[in-house]
Design a protein around this motif. Structure first.
Motif, short mmCIF file in Angstrom:
data_model
loop_
_atom_site.label_atom_id
_atom_site.label_comp_id
_atom_site.label_asym_id
_atom_site.label_seq_id
_atom_site.Cartn_x
_atom_site.Cartn_y
_atom_site.Cartn_z
N MET A 31 0.83 -1.21 0.00
CA MET A 31 0.00 0.00 0.00
C MET A 31 0.87 1.26 0.00
O MET A 31 0.64 2.20 -0.77
N PHE A 32 1.89 1.27 0.86
CA PHE A 32 2.77 2.43 0.91
C PHE A 32 3.50 2.61 -0.42
O PHE A 32 3.72 3.73 -0.88
N SER A 33 3.95 1.49 -1.01
CA SER A 33 4.66 1.57 -2.29
C SER A 33 3.76 2.14 -3.37
O SER A 33 4.19 2.99 -4.18
N LEU A 34 2.50 1.72 -3.41
CA LEU A 34 1.57 2.23 -4.41
C LEU A 34 1.27 3.71 -4.19
O LEU A 34 1.16 4.48 -5.15
N VAL A 35 1.14 4.10 -2.92
CA VAL A 35 0.93 5.53 -2.62
C VAL A 35 2.12 6.35 -3.09
O VAL A 35 1.98 7.44 -3.66
N THR A 36 3.33 5.82 -2.86
CA THR A 36 4.55 6.51 -3.30
C THR A 36 4.54 6.72 -4.81
O THR A 36 4.81 7.82 -5.32
N LEU A 37 4.23 5.65 -5.55
CA LEU A 37 4.19 5.76 -7.02
C LEU A 37 3.09 6.70 -7.48
O LEU A 37 3.28 7.47 -8.43
N PHE A 38 1.93 6.63 -6.82
CA PHE A 38 0.83 7.52 -7.20
C PHE A 38 1.23 8.99 -7.05
O PHE A 38 0.99 9.80 -7.95
N VAL A 39 1.85 9.33 -5.92
CA VAL A 39 2.27 10.72 -5.69
C VAL A 39 3.30 11.15 -6.72
O VAL A 39 3.23 12.25 -7.29
N LEU A 40 4.27 10.27 -7.01
CA LEU A 40 5.34 10.63 -7.94
C LEU A 40 4.83 10.75 -9.37
O LEU A 40 5.24 11.65 -10.11
N PHE A 41 3.94 9.84 -9.78
CA PHE A 41 3.45 9.86 -11.16
C PHE A 41 2.47 11.00 -11.41
O PHE A 41 2.52 11.66 -12.45
N VAL A 42 1.57 11.24 -10.45
CA VAL A 42 0.49 12.20 -10.67
C VAL A 42 0.94 13.63 -10.35
O VAL A 42 0.75 14.55 -11.14
N PHE A 43 1.53 13.82 -9.17
CA PHE A 43 1.88 15.18 -8.72
C PHE A 43 3.31 15.58 -9.09
O PHE A 43 3.61 16.77 -9.14
N GLN A 44 4.18 14.60 -9.30
CA GLN A 44 5.58 14.83 -9.66
C GLN A 44 6.22 15.92 -8.79
O GLN A 44 6.65 16.97 -9.29
N PRO A 45 6.28 15.66 -7.47
CA PRO A 45 6.83 16.68 -6.56
C PRO A 45 8.36 16.62 -6.52
O PRO A 45 9.00 15.84 -7.22
N PHE A 46 8.93 17.48 -5.67
CA PHE A 46 10.37 17.49 -5.36
C PHE A 46 11.22 17.71 -6.61
O PHE A 46 12.33 17.16 -6.74
N GLY A 47 10.71 18.48 -7.56
CA GLY A 47 11.49 18.81 -8.75
C GLY A 47 11.44 17.78 -9.85
O GLY A 47 12.03 18.00 -10.93
#
Length: 262
Positions: free
Chosen positions: A1-17
């Protein structure tokens, strides 16, 4: 679940530059964070299981385990960042990754906490209960009488199941300890513990915890010991109830004291 949340945030919001990364294989490189997060959580979960074998101050244990998850995930993700992007390690970036992991993990952590809290309340309050008065604050409220029959059919007792503290087997008898709100009383019934428990409903709050003991989980106040054997402390009585090795997991699952996934 945490891994999927991590990928979701990175793919959709593309934070941290990461939004500024224009390489054609950006999605593939970002996917690596999900993989290392998964591996870090496996390692953290193993360490958590080891720590749960030790009985120490519960709030401290919760903070220690939560910090452990964040730290290990931050170390693994920063290591991947160094290999895949940066090329060299900087402690300032490592501190930033601790903040990043905490920020990303906050939402699933809160969700899991609320889910576990709801599950715990549901297990205790499966059925609606009427308002209780001050004299019965420590007692379960359903006082339905049950008749327990001994080996001799004429040997039977009627008792409120919710008043039973624990049952102790001795030779061919069972000693039933009952708390009526004022004092503890013992009642003997000529029957084996196994046959006595078969007379209870399958979802009864009274579960077997030892070859010679069964306990009412509604009266369990605390426990001590480890997987090799526990000692239960009950409400309203100083008498300890042992839990043998083969019943430890069943008792802990009934109390929701440890995660059941592993």
């Amino acid at each position: 679940m945490f891994s999927l949340v991590t990928l979701f945030v990175l793919f959709v919001f593309q934070p941290f530059g990461t939004i500024n990364d224009t390489s054609s294989y950006k999605i593939l490189r970002l996917s690596g964070y999900g993989l290392v997060t998964f591996v870090a959580l496996l390692l953290s979960g193993f360490i958590e299981i080891v720590l749960l074998r030790y009985d120490f101050y519960k709030p401290l244990r919760i903070m220690l385990i939560s910090g452990l998850y964040i730290l290990i995930c931050a170390l693994f993700n920063h290591a991947y960042f160094v290999v895949a992007f940066l090329g060299k390690w900087h402690w300032q970036n490592q501190m930033l990754f601790i903040v990043y992991i905490f920020a990303i993990g906050a939402f699933p952590l809160i969700f899991m906490y609320m889910l576990n809290r709801h599950a715990s309340q549901f297990s205790i309050d499966e059925t609606p209960q009427p308002q209780q008065n001050k004299q019965s604050e420590t007692l379960p409220l359903e006082l339905e009488q049950i008749t327990l029959v001994g080996d001799n059919k004429s040997d039977a007792i009627s008792i409120a199941l919710e008043h039973i503290l624990f049952i102790k087997a001795a030779d061919n008898y069972c000693e039933i300890s009952v708390y009526d709100g004022h004092a503890i009383q013992q009642t003997l019934l000529r029957i084996s513990l196994t046959r006595l428990l078969k007379q209870l409903s399958i979802n009864s709050a009274i579960i077997r915890c030892h070859r010679s003991y069964a306990v009412n989980v509604a009266f369990i106040h605390s426990y001590s010991g480890n997987a090799g054997g526990l000692q239960l402390t009950l409400k309203n009585t100083p008498i300890p109830v042992p839990v043998s090795r083969s019943y430890v997991d069943n008792v802990k699952a009934a109390l929701l004291l440890t995660p059941s996934a592993c």
